[in-house]
Design an enzyme around this catalytic site. Structure first.
Site, PDB file in Angstrom:
ATOM      1  N   HIS A  99      -3.563 -10.286  31.103  1.00 54.02           N
ATOM      2  CA  HIS A  99      -2.679  -9.748  30.070  1.00 54.02           C
ATOM      3  C   HIS A  99      -1.286 -10.326  30.298  1.00 54.02           C
ATOM      4  O   HIS A  99      -0.613  -9.981  31.267  1.00 54.02           O
ATOM      5  CB  HIS A  99      -2.648  -8.219  30.155  1.00 54.02           C
ATOM      6  CG  HIS A  99      -1.846  -7.564  29.073  1.00 54.02           C
ATOM      7  ND1 HIS A  99      -1.791  -6.187  28.916  1.00 54.02           N
ATOM      8  CD2 HIS A  99      -1.067  -8.073  28.079  1.00 54.02           C
ATOM      9  CE1 HIS A  99      -1.013  -5.889  27.889  1.00 54.02           C
ATOM     10  NE2 HIS A  99      -0.551  -7.021  27.375  1.00 54.02           N
ATOM     11  N   GLU A 156      -5.410 -11.200  26.992  1.00 56.12           N
ATOM     12  CA  GLU A 156      -4.948  -9.978  26.341  1.00 56.12           C
ATOM     13  C   GLU A 156      -3.480 -10.160  25.982  1.00 56.12           C
ATOM     14  O   GLU A 156      -2.693 -10.635  26.806  1.00 56.12           O
ATOM     15  CB  GLU A 156      -5.114  -8.778  27.274  1.00 56.12           C
ATOM     16  CG  GLU A 156      -6.560  -8.466  27.609  1.00 56.12           C
ATOM     17  CD  GLU A 156      -6.704  -7.266  28.522  1.00 56.12           C
ATOM     18  OE1 GLU A 156      -7.821  -6.729  28.605  1.00 56.12           O
ATOM     19  OE2 GLU A 156      -5.702  -6.866  29.161  1.00 56.12           O
ATOM     20  N   HIS A 173     -11.431  -0.532  30.497  1.00 53.55           N
ATOM     21  CA  HIS A 173     -10.281   0.306  30.833  1.00 53.55           C
ATOM     22  C   HIS A 173     -10.737   1.496  31.667  1.00 53.55           C
ATOM     23  O   HIS A 173     -11.446   2.370  31.203  1.00 53.55           O
ATOM     24  CB  HIS A 173      -9.512   0.801  29.609  1.00 53.55           C
ATOM     25  CG  HIS A 173      -8.080   1.152  29.951  1.00 53.55           C
ATOM     26  ND1 HIS A 173      -7.115   0.192  30.196  1.00 53.55           N
ATOM     27  CD2 HIS A 173      -7.455   2.338  30.114  1.00 53.55           C
ATOM     28  CE1 HIS A 173      -5.964   0.775  30.475  1.00 53.55           C
ATOM     29  NE2 HIS A 173      -6.146   2.077  30.442  1.00 53.55           N
TER      30      HIS A 173
END
Length: 246
Positions: A43, A70, A190
């Site tokens: 990310h 991400e 997640h």
């Protein structure tokens, strides 16, 4: 078989805590691949709190598996993705004050802008996934704007008490079924851990799980290569069936 995408953001977190050169996320990504990772997820946040632009470029040049970027739906990140051409991008919501991503995208309320990004990326042969909560409203909106993939937010399942976890699991399972009925391909992630991943990995048509923190935590004790091997085995051969009634 469900694939494993290893998120290495937390390696960069450790490095950035001292603004040092180690541990190197690129080196750790290669070890993750040796352990069986099917892809590497990173990310690149707007504030560059962990992964840096240098990491992104080197990972694109060196890893042998898939690179999943991400990113927030911003002009800067869109330009970076178009230049880098990762194997996939996953659009995620982003707030500077959050410790980690706290929820899914509100695709329904941002359909116009997200559709423009999805269309642009797909025209450049960059598959685009949307990180969403497992509810029909967001899944239907994702389908309507032309997304190929969604990544279901498993945070509520991961945080649920033992008593409530079967209910949260059912939401994920039903979300996968709804997404597939809409023609979407499905990933999830997640908060997944060695203790809760197997029911999720057992869901039919779940294509990939993106997992990071628990693997890095385990790696501190046993080494990254072995940590990835352990997670890969749980996903490949889950011993637990989905919760009864789901």
């Amino acid at each position: 078989m469900t694939s494993l995408g290893v998120n290495i953001d937390h390696i960069a977190n450790i490095r950035q805590a001292r603004l040092a050169n180690e541990p190197d996320p690129v080196q750790m990504a290669l070890l993750a691949e040796l352990g069986g990772a099917d892809g590497i997820t990173i990310h690149l946040r707007e504030d560059r709190r962990h992964i840096q632009d240098r990491d992104l470029k080197l990972l694109r040049e060196t890893i042998k598996s898939r690179l999943n970027l991400e990113m927030a739906a911003t002009t800067e990140m869109i330009e970076i993705a178009l230049d880098l051409k990762p194997d996939m991008i996953t659009l995620v919501p982003e707030r500077r004050e959050e410790i980690t991503t706290e929820g899914g995208l509100d695709v329904a309320s941002n359909a116009k802008s997200l559709k423009e990004i999805v269309t642009k990326m797909e025209s450049c042969c960059i598959p685009t996934s949307l990180f969403v909560d497992a509810n029909s409203k967001q899944l239907e909106a994702s389908s309507k704007i032309g997304a190929t993939w969604v990544e279901l937010h498993t945070g509520p399942y991961a945080r649920a008490s033992w008593k409530n976890q079967p209910l949260e699991f059912a939401k994920i399972s039903e979300g996968v079924a709804r997404a597939r009925n809409l023609g979407l391909r499905v990933n999830a992630g997640h908060g997944l851990t060695y203790q809760n991943v197997e029911p999720i990995a057992s869901i039919t048509e779940m294509e990939e799980l993106n997992i990071g923190h628990t693997i890095i935590a385990r790696a501190i004790a046993i080494g990254l290569k072995e940590a990835v091997k352990e997670m890969k085995e749980l996903i490949k051969n889950p011993r637990h069936e989905p919760f009864f009634g789901s």
